[in-house]
Scaffold this motif. Sequence first.
Motif, PDB file in Angstrom:
ATOM      1  N   HIS A  34      -5.779   2.677   4.720  1.00 40.97           N
ATOM      2  CA  HIS A  34      -5.027   1.553   5.266  1.00 40.97           C
ATOM      3  C   HIS A  34      -5.944   0.491   5.857  1.00 40.97           C
TER       4      HIS A  34
ATOM      5  N   ALA B  78       3.106  -1.251   4.180  1.00 37.87           N
ATOM      6  CA  ALA B  78       2.811   0.148   3.847  1.00 37.87           C
ATOM      7  C   ALA B  78       4.105   0.828   3.436  1.00 37.87           C
ATOM      8  N   ASP B  79       4.170   1.257   2.190  1.00 39.06           N
ATOM      9  CA  ASP B  79       5.314   2.053   1.727  1.00 39.06           C
ATOM     10  C   ASP B  79       4.932   3.512   1.924  1.00 39.06           C
ATOM     11  N   ALA B  80       5.304   4.043   3.077  1.00 34.98           N
ATOM     12  CA  ALA B  80       4.913   5.401   3.466  1.00 34.98           C
ATOM     13  C   ALA B  80       6.048   6.387   3.293  1.00 34.98           C
TER      14      ALA B  80
ATOM     15  N   CYS C 227       0.862  -1.176   0.000  1.00 32.28           N
ATOM     16  CA  CYS C 227       0.000   0.000   0.000  1.00 32.28           C
ATOM     17  C   CYS C 227       0.904   1.233   0.000  1.00 32.28           C
ATOM     18  N   GLY C 228       1.009   1.889  -1.154  1.00 26.26           N
ATOM     19  CA  GLY C 228       1.874   3.057  -1.227  1.00 26.26           C
ATOM     20  C   GLY C 228       2.143   3.461  -2.657  1.00 26.26           C
TER      21      GLY C 228
END
Length: 423
Positions: free
Chosen positions: A197, A213-215, A186-187
Motif C-alpha cells: 500500500h 484500496a479494495d480490501a 489497489c486490490g
Amino acid sequence: MSLTHAPADTPPPAGPDPDLLHRQDPELAGILDAERDRQAHSLQLIAAENFTSPAVLAALASPLANKYAEGYPGARHHGGCEFADLAERAAADRARALFGAEHANVQPHSGSSAVLAAYAALLRPGDTVLAMGLPYGGHLTHGSPANVSGHWYDFVGYGLDPATGLVDHDQVRALARAHRPAAIVCGSIAYPRHLDHALFRDIADEVGARLIADAAHPIGLVAGGAAPDPVPYADVVCATTHKVLRGPRGGLLLCRAELAERVDRAVFPFTQGGAQMHTIAAKAVAFAEAATPAFGAYAHRVVANARALAAALARHGLRISTGGTDTHLLVCDPAPLGVEGRTARGRLAAAGVILDCCALAPGDARGLRLGTAAVTTQGMGEAEMDRIAELIAGLLAGRLDAGRGRSAVRELTDGFPPYPVTG
C-alpha cells in the motif's frame, strides 16, 4: 394457508418458533434444510465465503429486519429509528476502532456497492482509473464492460510480472505516468500476496491520483493482525463484511474525516436507498467479535492453513501461483494433472469439494482459487489441509471417483461441524 396476522386478542408467541417455517412453507423449509446439509457435509473452499457466528445469525433474524431507515443516525427520513440509530452508531464506532479509521460507513449492501460508492465520491464520469486488469485478478467493478464501472469510467489495467506472478510495480508507475489517472485502485480477487500500500500511495501521490484500496478479501486478516492495514495509505478503503471477517454479507467503507460527507452522500442517496438495519446490527456483532484476541488467533490460523494447503497441493503436482500465499487464498493450475480449470472445478464439485475458477495470467487458461477461511472456522488445521490436498489431487488425477470422494469428504466434515450442537 393464511398470511394474515392473528386476531388482536391473540397473545403473540413468546419467541421464534423453530418449526414455524416447516409448518407454514414446507417447500422453502426443505430447501433451507438441504442447503444447511450441503454446507455441513461438503468442503467449503470458496475464498469469498465463511461461516458466521451464531450471534451474527441471531442479529440477522432480529426485529430490525422490519425497520425502514433511509438516511443516517439523527437524520432519518422515517420515524421510529431511535434503536436503528443506536445499532448503526455502534457498528460505525466499532468499525472505526477496529481498523483505526477516522470515518466508517456501514450501509453498503455489498463490496461492489462500496466500490461504486467510492468512485462516486471521488470521481466524475469519464475519469481515468488505473486498476488491476481483469485477466490478472481484477474485480468486475475494476472496469469490466459488463459492469457500470466500465461504462462510467475509462479504466487502464495493470498486470503481473509473468515470471513471478507478482504485481509489476514498475508497470504500475509507468502506466500512472502515461495516463495520469484520477484514481488508482489497489486490490484483487485472486492475488495471494500482500499488496504494498505504501508503494501504491507513492505512485498515486506522484501523479496526483486518489488511492482506493479494495480490501474486500484481506480485510478480515487486517482485523486480526494477519495482513497489512491499508487505512493509513488509502483515501478510501472498500471492503466486505463476510469472507474472513465472518460477518453478514455486506459492504463497508473507511476513510479520513475530510472525505466523510462525500462518502456518505455517495452511499445514500446517490447509490442506495434504505439501509438494511438487521444486517448493520449483524455487522456490529462481527466487528466486536473481530476485536477479540480469539479472532486474531483465528486469522493467523487461516493464513497458516492456506500456506499448508498450498504446499501440500504443490507436493501433489499442482502448480501454485507465486509459489505460495500470504493470505487466506491461493491460486493453482491443475494442468500438470491433465485437467483444465473448469473441468477440474466440476469434477471436484461432484465429490463435494466446492471452490472457484479464476484466470491464470498471462493467457486464457483457467486455474483454481481456494480459500481456507471456512474450513478454519470449522476447526480444521494443517493436518486436515494435507487430507484436503490429497483428496483434490486424487479426484483430479482420476485415482478417486466422485462416489469415493464424497465418502471421504463426508468422513472429514463429520468431525468438524460448522455449527456444533451444544447442550
